[in-house]
Design a protein around this motif. Structure first.
Motif, PDB file in Angstrom:
ATOM      1  N   ALA A   1       0.784  -1.225   0.029  1.00 55.13           N
ATOM      2  CA  ALA A   1       0.080  -0.007   0.030  1.00 55.13           C
ATOM      3  C   ALA A   1       0.796   1.196  -0.115  1.00 55.13           C
ATOM      4  CB  ALA A   1      -0.965   0.106   1.238  1.00 55.13           C
ATOM      5  N   LYS A   2       0.227   2.409  -0.778  1.00 54.84           N
ATOM      6  CA  LYS A   2       1.147   3.576  -0.729  1.00 54.84           C
ATOM      7  C   LYS A   2       0.498   4.576   0.015  1.00 54.84           C
ATOM      8  CE  LYS A   2       4.129   1.893  -3.565  1.00 54.84           C
ATOM      9  NZ  LYS A   2       4.360   2.551  -4.825  1.00 54.84           N
ATOM     10  N   ARG A   3      -0.917   4.549   0.568  1.00 47.12           N
ATOM     11  CA  ARG A   3      -1.467   5.765   1.326  1.00 47.12           C
ATOM     12  C   ARG A   3      -1.697   5.136   2.586  1.00 47.12           C
ATOM     13  NH1 ARG A   3      -3.672   9.540  -1.531  1.00 47.12           N
ATOM     14  NH2 ARG A   3      -5.510   9.895  -0.122  1.00 47.12           N
ATOM     15  N   ARG A   4      -1.279   4.112   3.228  1.00 49.80           N
ATOM     16  CA  ARG A   4      -1.367   3.518   4.664  1.00 49.80           C
ATOM     17  C   ARG A   4      -0.226   2.658   4.895  1.00 49.80           C
ATOM     18  NH1 ARG A   4      -5.632  -0.996   5.146  1.00 49.80           N
ATOM     19  NH2 ARG A   4      -5.279  -2.219   3.231  1.00 49.80           N
ATOM     20  N   TRP A   5      -0.190   2.285   6.037  1.00 51.07           N
ATOM     21  CA  TRP A   5       0.976   1.172   6.464  1.00 51.07           C
ATOM     22  C   TRP A   5       0.428  -0.132   5.870  1.00 51.07           C
ATOM     23  CZ3 TRP A   5       4.922   3.631   7.951  1.00 51.07           C
ATOM     24  CH2 TRP A   5       4.850   4.432   8.655  1.00 51.07           C
ATOM     25  N   PRO A   6       1.222  -0.879   5.088  1.00 54.31           N
ATOM     26  CA  PRO A   6       0.683  -2.001   4.472  1.00 54.31           C
ATOM     27  C   PRO A   6       0.157  -2.976   5.628  1.00 54.31           C
ATOM     28  CG  PRO A   6       2.671  -1.348   3.341  1.00 54.31           C
ATOM     29  CD  PRO A   6       2.710  -0.465   4.572  1.00 54.31           C
ATOM     30  N   ALA A   7      -0.641  -3.859   5.376  1.00 50.42           N
ATOM     31  CA  ALA A   7      -1.417  -4.970   6.333  1.00 50.42           C
ATOM     32  C   ALA A   7      -0.524  -5.964   5.876  1.00 50.42           C
ATOM     33  CB  ALA A   7      -2.794  -5.078   6.322  1.00 50.42           C
ATOM     34  N   LYS A   8       0.312  -6.665   6.900  1.00 52.65           N
ATOM     35  CA  LYS A   8       1.105  -7.964   6.704  1.00 52.65           C
ATOM     36  C   LYS A   8       1.236  -8.836   7.893  1.00 52.65           C
ATOM     37  CE  LYS A   8       2.661  -6.550   2.611  1.00 52.65           C
ATOM     38  NZ  LYS A   8       1.754  -7.474   1.416  1.00 52.65           N
ATOM     39  N   HIS A   9      -0.094  -8.927   8.510  1.00 55.89           N
ATOM     40  CA  HIS A   9       0.000  -9.803   9.765  1.00 55.89           C
ATOM     41  C   HIS A   9      -1.555 -10.165   9.709  1.00 55.89           C
ATOM     42  CE1 HIS A   9      -1.573  -6.234  12.170  1.00 55.89           C
ATOM     43  NE2 HIS A   9      -2.291  -7.318  12.603  1.00 55.89           N
ATOM     44  N   ASP A  10      -1.708 -11.301  10.333  1.00 53.51           N
ATOM     45  CA  ASP A  10      -3.057 -11.753  10.677  1.00 53.51           C
ATOM     46  C   ASP A  10      -2.965 -12.147  12.381  1.00 53.51           C
ATOM     47  OD1 ASP A  10      -3.723 -12.240   8.142  1.00 53.51           O
ATOM     48  OD2 ASP A  10      -3.931 -14.082   7.827  1.00 53.51           O
ATOM     49  N   ASN A  11      -4.259 -12.232  12.667  1.00 52.83           N
ATOM     50  CA  ASN A  11      -4.438 -12.208  14.236  1.00 52.83           C
ATOM     51  C   ASN A  11      -4.912 -13.657  14.686  1.00 52.83           C
ATOM     52  OD1 ASN A  11      -5.101  -9.513  13.070  1.00 52.83           O
ATOM     53  ND2 ASN A  11      -4.793  -9.143  15.172  1.00 52.83           N
ATOM     54  N   ILE A  12      -4.607 -14.233  15.519  1.00 54.62           N
ATOM     55  CA  ILE A  12      -4.814 -15.689  16.165  1.00 54.62           C
ATOM     56  C   ILE A  12      -5.199 -15.650  17.386  1.00 54.62           C
ATOM     57  CG2 ILE A  12      -4.470 -17.912  16.360  1.00 54.62           C
ATOM     58  CD1 ILE A  12      -2.262 -17.702  13.922  1.00 54.62           C
ATOM     59  N   LEU A  13      -6.620 -15.330  17.901  1.00 51.20           N
ATOM     60  CA  LEU A  13      -6.703 -15.625  19.339  1.00 51.20           C
ATOM     61  C   LEU A  13      -6.843 -17.072  19.659  1.00 51.20           C
ATOM     62  CD1 LEU A  13      -9.927 -13.274  18.948  1.00 51.20           C
ATOM     63  CD2 LEU A  13      -7.711 -12.584  19.445  1.00 51.20           C
ATOM     64  N   VAL A  14      -6.292 -17.445  20.987  1.00 51.03           N
ATOM     65  CA  VAL A  14      -6.272 -18.501  21.461  1.00 51.03           C
ATOM     66  C   VAL A  14      -6.952 -18.671  23.150  1.00 51.03           C
ATOM     67  CG1 VAL A  14      -4.523 -20.216  22.488  1.00 51.03           C
ATOM     68  CG2 VAL A  14      -3.893 -18.450  20.657  1.00 51.03           C
ATOM     69  N   TYR A  15      -7.784 -19.514  23.038  1.00 51.69           N
ATOM     70  CA  TYR A  15      -8.640 -19.598  24.212  1.00 51.69           C
ATOM     71  C   TYR A  15      -8.563 -21.035  24.729  1.00 51.69           C
ATOM     72  CZ  TYR A  15     -10.930 -14.915  23.989  1.00 51.69           C
ATOM     73  OH  TYR A  15     -11.178 -13.703  23.961  1.00 51.69           O
ATOM     74  N   VAL A  16      -8.782 -21.009  25.929  1.00 52.82           N
ATOM     75  CA  VAL A  16      -8.887 -22.810  26.714  1.00 52.82           C
ATOM     76  C   VAL A  16     -10.182 -22.999  27.245  1.00 52.82           C
ATOM     77  CG1 VAL A  16      -6.433 -22.509  26.816  1.00 52.82           C
ATOM     78  CG2 VAL A  16      -7.800 -21.758  28.594  1.00 52.82           C
ATOM     79  N   LYS A  17     -10.429 -24.136  27.388  1.00 47.33           N
ATOM     80  CA  LYS A  17     -11.864 -24.459  28.059  1.00 47.33           C
ATOM     81  C   LYS A  17     -11.806 -24.211  29.325  1.00 47.33           C
ATOM     82  CE  LYS A  17     -15.766 -26.842  27.602  1.00 47.33           C
ATOM     83  NZ  LYS A  17     -15.906 -28.101  27.278  1.00 47.33           N
ATOM     84  N   ASP A  18     -10.714 -24.587  30.187  1.00 49.55           N
ATOM     85  CA  ASP A  18     -10.334 -24.479  31.534  1.00 49.55           C
ATOM     86  C   ASP A  18      -8.902 -23.596  31.537  1.00 49.55           C
ATOM     87  OD1 ASP A  18      -9.986 -24.555  34.282  1.00 49.55           O
ATOM     88  OD2 ASP A  18     -10.584 -26.924  34.313  1.00 49.55           O
ATOM     89  N   PRO A  19      -9.142 -22.757  32.143  1.00 49.43           N
ATOM     90  CA  PRO A  19      -7.692 -21.874  32.604  1.00 49.43           C
ATOM     91  C   PRO A  19      -6.839 -22.645  33.601  1.00 49.43           C
ATOM     92  CG  PRO A  19      -9.578 -20.586  33.541  1.00 49.43           C
ATOM     93  CD  PRO A  19     -10.310 -21.573  32.852  1.00 49.43           C
TER      94      PRO A  19
END
Length: 254
Positions: free
Chosen positions: A116-134
């Motif tokens: 991208a030239k008009r913003r910061w290029p998006a170069k990552h994904d997000n992975i949310l990690v949840y557990v059943k019992d902490p």
């Protein structure tokens, strides 16, 4: 463990074309190669699916609720999204699992694609990690692949040779367009990412589930690491790719 890689709600169709090039006379060529040789590209396959939802919440919420019901008490969920919906999904998962069951937000950073030239290029994904019992989840850091130190001169030679445990930022390239791992599925994720999740959050013989299975990367990794797996998808091309990629798996059609 459950890995969920749903559509990202990009608002457009996800398309991948597989092209094969062959030598032709210069007047019939659509591109030039070494020493001016002519080549023509032939479309071998085209895959696509629509990635637009007016109500993404109602699409994803019942699937996350079912995921939680299916998880064992020591189970872990990895939800793979990007900037478009991850903030809504975080609230949704807090509601379904409980805020105390949030383990991590992993950032997958890569370095391929348009700039991208008009913003910061998006170069990552997000992975949310949840557990059943902490208090009862499984996480085995000893089974996770290690990374080289960015400044190996600042640690002992023994540590530099062993490498360091990954943090919650994972630097990993995408599936190479010309690599052996490529299946042609539009949103295929690299096996290196899945291998790290499966190794950390399951044991040999455990069950792993992916109900947006796509190209079947979760199944390929689980099989290689001696886990049992279930891969689910409704896309005809995804099912065909998984048949070829996972010939040892039993196919159940509804």
């Amino acid at each position: 463990m459950i890995y969920v890689d749903p559509p990202f709600n990009t608002g457009r169709a996800q398309v991948r074309r597989n092209l094969r090039s062959h030598r032709v006379d210069p007047e019939d060529a659509d591109r030039r190669g070494f020493k001016g040789r002519g080549y023509k590209s032939v479309l071998e396959s085209l895959s696509r699916y629509d990635d637009a939802f007016e109500d993404y919440w109602s699409f994803l919420l019942p699937r996350l609720e079912l995921a939680r019901d299916l998880m064992t008490e020591s189970g872990t969920l990895y939800l793979h999204l990007d900037y478009r919906e991850v903030h809504y999904a975080k609230v949704m998962c807090d509601m379904v699992f409980g805020r105390d069951c949030f383990l991590n937000e992993i950032i997958w950073a890569y370095d391929y694609g348009a700039r991208a030239k008009r913003r910061w290029p998006a170069k990552h994904d997000n992975i949310l990690v949840y557990v059943k019992d902490p208090k009862n989840y499984h996480f085995d850091s000893a089974e996770v692949d290690r990374e080289p130190y960015m400044a190996p001169g600042l640690v002992t030679p023994e540590k530099a040779a062993r490498g360091k445990l990954p943090t919650d930022v994972w630097w990993h390239t995408i599936v190479s367009p010309t690599g052996k791992e490529k299946t042609g599925y539009p949103t295929q994720k690299p096996m290196g990412l899945l291998r790290r999740m499966v190794a950390a959050s399951s044991r040999p013989g455990d069950w792993c589930l992916d109900f947006f299975a796509g190209s079947g990367s979760l199944g390929a990794v689980a099989h290689a690491l001696e886990r049992r797996f279930v891969c689910i998808d409704s896309n005809d091309q995804a099912i065909e790719i998984m048949r070829n990629r996972l010939p040892h798996a039993r196919v159940i059609e509804d």
